[in-house]
Design an enzyme around this catalytic site. Structure first.
Site, PDB file in Angstrom:
ATOM      1  N   HIS B  82       0.832  -1.194   0.000  1.00 42.67           N
ATOM      2  CA  HIS B  82       0.000   0.000   0.000  1.00 42.67           C
ATOM      3  C   HIS B  82       0.877   1.259   0.000  1.00 42.67           C
ATOM      4  CE1 HIS B  82      -3.185   2.798   1.032  1.00 42.67           C
ATOM      5  NE2 HIS B  82      -4.068   1.839   0.958  1.00 42.67           N
ATOM      6  N   GLY B 172       7.835  10.642   8.725  1.00 36.56           N
ATOM      7  CA  GLY B 172       7.357  11.230   7.483  1.00 36.56           C
ATOM      8  C   GLY B 172       6.419  12.409   7.678  1.00 36.56           C
TER       9      GLY B 172
END
Lengths: 298, 298
Positions: B82, B172
């Site tokens: 994903h 992130g």
């Protein structure tokens, strides 16, 4: 898995605001119980409290309510349009979530026994809790009303399920029992002919050979000049709402009329409507308890 | 009137059971918050928590979850099918009950600002919370994935809505925003011809000139040898489920096929189905907040 019960006690008081406030306070004050609706009617001289909560919370609230009503409502002085036999007239327990009808029957018997023992009010078990077939129907039990109960209870076939064979002097008797939620649901027709609504009502209702858990009459909506099939759906699992609508549509064809709309009066459990969506959408394998988001929070 | 929000954070972890357990513990441990679903996928290496609760409870839970994920998930070592750009990849806030989309947008901005300030993770506001049109679509924001974010954030048009123009070294970036609940809803056809399902999917979906809030593709159900129109209904108020079904039925006529059934995948708010019952039963004047019993308890 939170067990939820609905309880809808009917009180023989619709005029004295201080007593109505007292009832509301108790009905909304118990931990684990929510008062979701309260309505009082002056001409009926009657009030209805709709509570939802845990079995334990409902049990405590009901016993407190019956005690309060017995202390504040005197049936010897009561007048009103609605038939009645007790200060608290009837106490239905309705399974809502993660609880069976059998569990509601057990709870109703426990509460009924407690009312008879501690408050000295005779109790009839009715609907699904009835132990004799002549006690399933509330109207049959209530026949004779408060004024006729002293004589009625002397008859062997009307000995109460709990308590003495004499009514409480001011609070009378009470019917306690478990039943499915009742949904008031009307179907409006494209005609001003009440006879068509009457004919369709006779066909759709259980007593006329129609749908077992449907009671129906024809009614005229004067302001809209249309006729209506007015129904009480007394078990939406046994007779879903969509089935009544589709059967009425089929019968409408005989008269060249059609359904112009439907009405839900008052409250309905979500499942009664979601069952209809499941039918019309042709939903396969819907898992109601798992796939409806709200069921994880309630 | 209890305000209820659904929040569905996606985590870039689907393999390490101890981290998954840690996420579940936080997601279910906040007062006023219920973890209604949790699913983890090893090949995607991703987990999705579905929480429902008060705006305040959800806010506290989300901030605790992002902090935990930042401490336990290292994107520099993450592989999986994903696409992903952060330890917590996306945090949607969904209005459920007695709360507006605007209030969910406000909450998403408050939470986003807090994540950027206290955890030093840059935040993009997406969907209804987006402040630039190129940020409505999550896939556009995520393009380049974690590995490309350092370079992407340097571009003026990709400066984060909150936080510095450099991703957190291991966690992130994260997309935060408000959106309507997404309902996965499939319609099965009486044909094994996938081309028919593809053609109908193209017509029914918004991008093909069809229903605005409907995404659709054709899918083959090999085990049943039938074709399916597989849909994501991204705003069931704007595009109700019944409308998609009825439009598909209309298009089916062109091919001489019909709908054999439908499927709801995962969770749906009760209202999405009750809206369908309202349409098919022709219910007049249904007051959803007052007439559905459960809405008084939630």
């Amino acid at each position: 898995m939170t067990k939820l019960i609905q309880c809808v006690p009917n009180f023989s008081e619709g005029r004295n605001q201080s007593v109505l406030d007292g009832i509301k306070k108790i009905a909304s004050g118990e931990a684990g119980v929510t008062l979701v609706d309260f309505s009082a009617d002056e001409s009926h001289n009657r009030a209805v409290a709709t509570m939802v909560g845990s079995p334990e919370g409902i049990e405590r609230a009901v016993i407190a309510l019956v005690q309060y009503a017995a202390e504040h409502i005197d049936l010897t002085k009561h007048t009103g349009e609605h038939p009645r036999m007790g200060a608290v007239d009837v106490i239905p327990f309705v399974p809502l979530k993660d609880i069976t009808m059998d569990e509601c029957v057990t709870l109703s018997k426990k509460v009924g026994e407690s009312i008879a023992n501690t408050l000295k009010i005779p109790v009839f078990l009715y609907e699904s809790s009835a132990q004799r077939t002549n006690r399933q129907n509330l109207a049959t039990i209530r026949k004779g009303q408060f004024e006729g109960m002293a004589e009625k209870l002397q008859k062997p076939e009307w000995a109460p399920d709990f308590g003495d064979s004499a009514p409480h002097p001011t609070a009378g008797v009470v019917a306690v029992g478990a039943r499915m939620p009742l949904i008031a649901f009307n179907v409006n027709l494209s005609t001003s002919d009440i006879e068509i609504a009457n004919s369709i009502a006779k066909i759709v209702r259980g007593s006329g050979g129609g749908l077992k858990y449907c009671k129906a009459i024809g009614v005229m909506l004067e302001d809209r000049d249309i006729a209506q099939v007015s129904m009480n759906m007394v078990n939406y699992s046994g007779t879903p709402l969509y089935r009544a609508v589709e059967l009425i549509k089929a019968e409408c064809k005989r008269y060249g009329v059609h359904v112009v709309g439907t009405e839900l009066i008052g409250l309905s459990p979500a499942k009664a409507l979601i069952d209809c969506a499941e039918y019309y959408l042709q939903l396969e394998n819907l898992d109601y308890s798992k796939q409806i988001l709200e069921n994880h929070i309630l």
